[in-house]
Design an enzyme around this catalytic site. Structure first.
Site, PDB file in Angstrom:
ATOM      1  N   LYS A   1       2.140 -14.078   5.628  1.00 13.07           N
ATOM      2  CA  LYS A   1       1.793 -15.392   4.403  1.00 13.07           C
ATOM      3  C   LYS A   1       3.085 -15.069   4.041  1.00 13.07           C
ATOM      4  O   LYS A   1       3.553 -15.798   2.568  1.00 13.07           O
ATOM      5  CB  LYS A   1       1.035 -15.002   3.460  1.00 13.07           C
ATOM      6  CG  LYS A   1       0.549 -15.496   2.375  1.00 13.07           C
ATOM      7  CD  LYS A   1      -0.432 -16.376   2.327  1.00 13.07           C
ATOM      8  CE  LYS A   1      -0.992 -16.916   1.223  1.00 13.07           C
ATOM      9  NZ  LYS A   1      -1.693 -18.139   2.089  1.00 13.07           N
TER      10      LYS A   1
ATOM     11  N   ASP B   1      -5.698  -4.526   6.646  1.00  8.71           N
ATOM     12  CA  ASP B   1      -6.378  -4.079   6.194  1.00  8.71           C
ATOM     13  C   ASP B   1      -7.725  -5.027   6.500  1.00  8.71           C
ATOM     14  O   ASP B   1      -8.481  -4.550   6.628  1.00  8.71           O
ATOM     15  CB  ASP B   1      -5.928  -3.361   5.154  1.00  8.71           C
ATOM     16  CG  ASP B   1      -7.154  -2.620   4.448  1.00  8.71           C
ATOM     17  OD1 ASP B   1      -7.797  -2.556   5.413  1.00  8.71           O
ATOM     18  OD2 ASP B   1      -6.963  -2.404   3.053  1.00  8.71           O
TER      19      ASP B   1
ATOM     20  N   TYR C   1       0.968  -1.069   0.224  1.00  8.91           N
ATOM     21  CA  TYR C   1       0.462   0.293   0.128  1.00  8.91           C
ATOM     22  C   TYR C   1       0.685   1.561   0.119  1.00  8.91           C
ATOM     23  O   TYR C   1      -0.453   2.314   0.087  1.00  8.91           O
ATOM     24  CB  TYR C   1      -1.159   0.334   1.185  1.00  8.91           C
ATOM     25  CG  TYR C   1      -2.148  -0.843   1.156  1.00  8.91           C
ATOM     26  CD1 TYR C   1      -2.483  -2.388  -0.158  1.00  8.91           C
ATOM     27  CD2 TYR C   1      -3.191  -1.061   1.947  1.00  8.91           C
ATOM     28  CE1 TYR C   1      -3.706  -2.834   0.257  1.00  8.91           C
ATOM     29  CE2 TYR C   1      -4.264  -1.573   1.571  1.00  8.91           C
ATOM     30  CZ  TYR C   1      -4.524  -2.647   1.286  1.00  8.91           C
ATOM     31  OH  TYR C   1      -5.274  -3.469   1.282  1.00  8.91           O
TER      32      TYR C   1
ATOM     33  N   ASP D   1      -4.191 -16.870   5.877  1.00 11.41           N
ATOM     34  CA  ASP D   1      -5.911 -17.712   4.837  1.00 11.41           C
ATOM     35  C   ASP D   1      -6.215 -18.363   6.769  1.00 11.41           C
ATOM     36  O   ASP D   1      -7.474 -17.867   6.330  1.00 11.41           O
ATOM     37  CB  ASP D   1      -5.551 -18.062   3.625  1.00 11.41           C
ATOM     38  CG  ASP D   1      -4.228 -18.844   4.087  1.00 11.41           C
ATOM     39  OD1 ASP D   1      -3.843 -18.967   4.111  1.00 11.41           O
ATOM     40  OD2 ASP D   1      -3.907 -20.487   3.131  1.00 11.41           O
TER      41      ASP D   1
END
Ligand code: ATP
Length: 414
Positions: free
Chosen positions: A222, A300, A155, A276
């Site tokens: 992740k 986010d 971002y 996840d």
């Protein structure tokens, strides 16, 4: 600079460590839309809680600053120089929502303040109050605080459209230097994640976990796929926990192999979850999480998903914190549809102020306010937004809700 209260003293924040005098000066901005309707009762309740908990020995000395519509009217600018200069000195701000027009007009003051003061941690407490509407069958006991890194990761905005010169150059570079061939219609984004930026948010979150007596700190990442960004984030957070704060932490493996699943007195557990899986876990078993540290993009997704579990936007508080300044504000916007009607829910602003009180080390006052919020919600005495979700016809106006909270705080203290 705006004149500061003479009988107050400045809070000092050095390297993320707060030194708070008994009469600290704190700035506030009422904000646009429902801003004044949520910030004014919040200040009144905070003052009363502080007085009930500490008598006359402690008191917040508030200083009002101008921004948004109000500043525009009075000074012809949405962020007067005086506001900024004062903030540079006062450094702690309670803020209502400020309007930003979609797609341009003026630059977001929120984003400006975040960048100007390098507020690198976005903090979102997610606590369930019994009686709140929730999509979960068993939301009781949800009480986690998410620390989202705010200055690194995808971002940050290093990206180029597929047909730009820049993207073309990057594709050529990758091909020439690394033999990596990307199709010509590929846009490029870069995901930078640095050790320095990870370590500073890890420290902030870990200090918070220790100072509020939490038992679990969870890194969300992740890293199984993005090894040298997300994976490195995980490694660096572990490094801070186990090296810098080694006296406090044990790993999840140690918890089971060495301590039979029981956390030893005075210790916290550091563990991690892959993003996840995390999105499943916060729905299936959210009570296992207490303090969460995550990179910008995951944070986010995670913080919005988590807020939905415990009543949504009108009860969701937040803070943006850096090493030398801190800004506390409700997650919701200016809600123009209900502005001026006296029906706004001040709970998100109030819970943001509770987080501020915690940062100040004034835990008793924060807890008293939270207890009172719990009690009004339990009794079903809520504002229109929640009443609707709870299927109730009767609701309290903002003023009445404030009075209920004040009354309950008094009864809890006497
Ligand atoms: P922006 O200022 O960014 O345009 P917004 O207020 O329109 O934001 P949200 O904050 O997502 O957007 O709020 C959506 C709606 O939820 C509001 O229009 C309002 O109806 C309701 N809402 C938000 N906050 C509150 C609150 N504190 N009390 C009551 N209702 C709220």
């Amino acid at each position: 600079m705006i004149k500061l209260p003479e009988d107050g003293e400045l809070i000092r924040i050095e390297g993320g460590v707060w030194k708070v005098p008994n009469k600290p000066i704190v700035a506030y901005i009422e904000g646009d839309g429902i801003g004044p309707e949520v910030i004014r009762p919040t200040i009144e309740i905070v003052n009363e809680a502080v007085s009930l908990c500490y008598g006359s020995s402690r008191e917040i000395k508030w200083v009002k600053l101008y921004a948004g519509d109000e500043a525009e009217k009075l000074f012809g600018t949405r962020l007067p120089e005086e506001t900024l200069k004062t903030l540079e000195v006062v450094r702690v701000l309670l803020k209502g929502p400020l309007y930003t027009p979609p797609g341009g007009g003026w630059r977001s003051i929120n984003v400006f303040l975040r960048q100007h003061f390098d507020l690198y941690a976005n903090i979102r407490p997610v606590k369930y109050f019994d009686g709140l509407p929730s999509p979960l069958k068993n939301p009781q006991g949800i009480d986690m605080v998410i620390f989202r890194e705010n200055t690194d990761d995808l971002y940050v905005g290093i990206e180029w459209p597929w047909d730009s010169q820049e993207a073309k150059k990057v594709r050529e570079f990758l091909k020439k230097e690394f033999g990596i061939e990307l199709p010509e219609d590929t846009g490029i984004g870069i995901k930078p994640m640095s050790r320095y930026k990870t370590i500073r948010i890890a420290r902030l979150a870990i200090r918070y976990a220790i100072s509020t007596g939490r038992k679990f700190v969870t890194v969300v990442h992740k890293g199984n796929i993005m090894k040298y960004t997300e994976g490195a984030f995980r490694e660096w957070v572990y490094e801070v926990a186990l090296k810098e704060f080694g006296d406090y932490f044990i790993t999840e493996k140690e918890l089971y192999e060495k301590y039979g699943g029981r956390i030893p007195e005075g210790k916290l557990v550091i563990n991690d979850r892959i993003m996840d899986n995390m999105l499943q876990q916060i729905v299936l078993n959210p009570q296992q999480f207490q303090v969460i540290i995550c990179p910008n993009v995951n944070g986010d997704y995670l913080s919005d998903a988590a807020a939905a579990l415990v009543g949504g936007v009108s009860v969701a508080p937040s803070a943006n914190i850096g090493d030398t300044a801190a800004l506390f504000e409700p997650v919701h916007g200016t809600a123009p549809d209900i502005a001026g009607k006296g029906i706004a829910n001040p709970t998100a602003a109030l819970l943001s102020a509770c987080l501020m009180l915690e940062y100040m080390g004034w835990h008793e006052a924060a807890n008293l306010i939270r207890e009172a919020i719990q009690e009004v919600i339990r009794q079903g005495k809520v504002t229109a937004d929640l009443a609707r979700l709870m299927g109730k016809d009767k609701y309290l106006k903002t003023e009445e809700y404030k009075r209920e909270i004040l009354e309950i705080m008094h009864s809890l203290k006497h």
